[in-house]
Design a protein around this motif. Structure first.
Motif, PDB file in Angstrom:
ATOM      1  N   GLN A  89      21.101  12.318  21.708  1.00 32.71           N
ATOM      2  CA  GLN A  89      21.142  11.729  20.359  1.00 32.71           C
ATOM      3  C   GLN A  89      19.887  10.946  20.043  1.00 32.71           C
ATOM      4  N   ASP A  90      19.387  10.161  21.011  1.00 30.30           N
ATOM      5  CA  ASP A  90      18.170   9.392  20.754  1.00 30.30           C
ATOM      6  C   ASP A  90      16.955   9.954  21.496  1.00 30.30           C
ATOM      7  N   GLN A  91      17.131  11.083  22.206  1.00 31.37           N
ATOM      8  CA  GLN A  91      16.079  11.764  22.953  1.00 31.37           C
ATOM      9  C   GLN A  91      15.355  10.831  23.922  1.00 31.37           C
ATOM     10  N   MET A  92      16.166  10.021  24.620  1.00 32.55           N
ATOM     11  CA  MET A  92      15.626   9.073  25.588  1.00 32.55           C
ATOM     12  C   MET A  92      16.140   9.401  26.979  1.00 32.55           C
ATOM     13  N   LEU A  93      15.273   9.211  27.963  1.00 30.81           N
ATOM     14  CA  LEU A  93      15.632   9.325  29.362  1.00 30.81           C
ATOM     15  C   LEU A  93      15.781   7.907  29.896  1.00 30.81           C
ATOM     16  N   TYR A  94      16.937   7.591  30.455  1.00 33.25           N
ATOM     17  CA  TYR A  94      17.219   6.252  30.961  1.00 33.25           C
ATOM     18  C   TYR A  94      17.203   6.263  32.482  1.00 33.25           C
ATOM     19  N   ALA A  95      16.409   5.378  33.074  1.00 32.07           N
ATOM     20  CA  ALA A  95      16.316   5.256  34.527  1.00 32.07           C
ATOM     21  C   ALA A  95      16.960   3.934  34.934  1.00 32.07           C
TER      22      ALA A  95
END
Length: 73
Positions: A53-59
């Motif tokens: 949805q927000d095109q983010m990769l979360y680490a």
């Protein structure tokens, strides 16, 4: 998993993680030549999650959450 593609990472050094492998669950295609490097804020990455949805990769790393903007081609 991102849009039906499984990605694998490996530890390079304390500052860098690398996405080196992908497997497309629809076509069965494997790739070992990705070499996508991620600069880390902490030494260990426990988990990576992609949000389409927000095109983010979360680490998730040593009690910290770091986000990376991603573009797939």
């Amino acid at each position: 998993m991102v849009c039906g593609v499984l990605y694998a990472t490996r530890f390079l050094d304390k500052q860098t993680e690398e996405i080196f492998y992908s497997f497309d669950t629809e076509t069965g295609e494997e790739r070992y030549d990705l070499r996508i490097r991620i600069q880390k804020m902490q030494t260990n990455i426990q988990s990576l999650n992609y949000n389409p949805q927000d095109q983010m990769l979360y680490a998730y790393s040593d009690a910290y959450i770091v986000s990376y903007s991603t573009v797939f081609q």
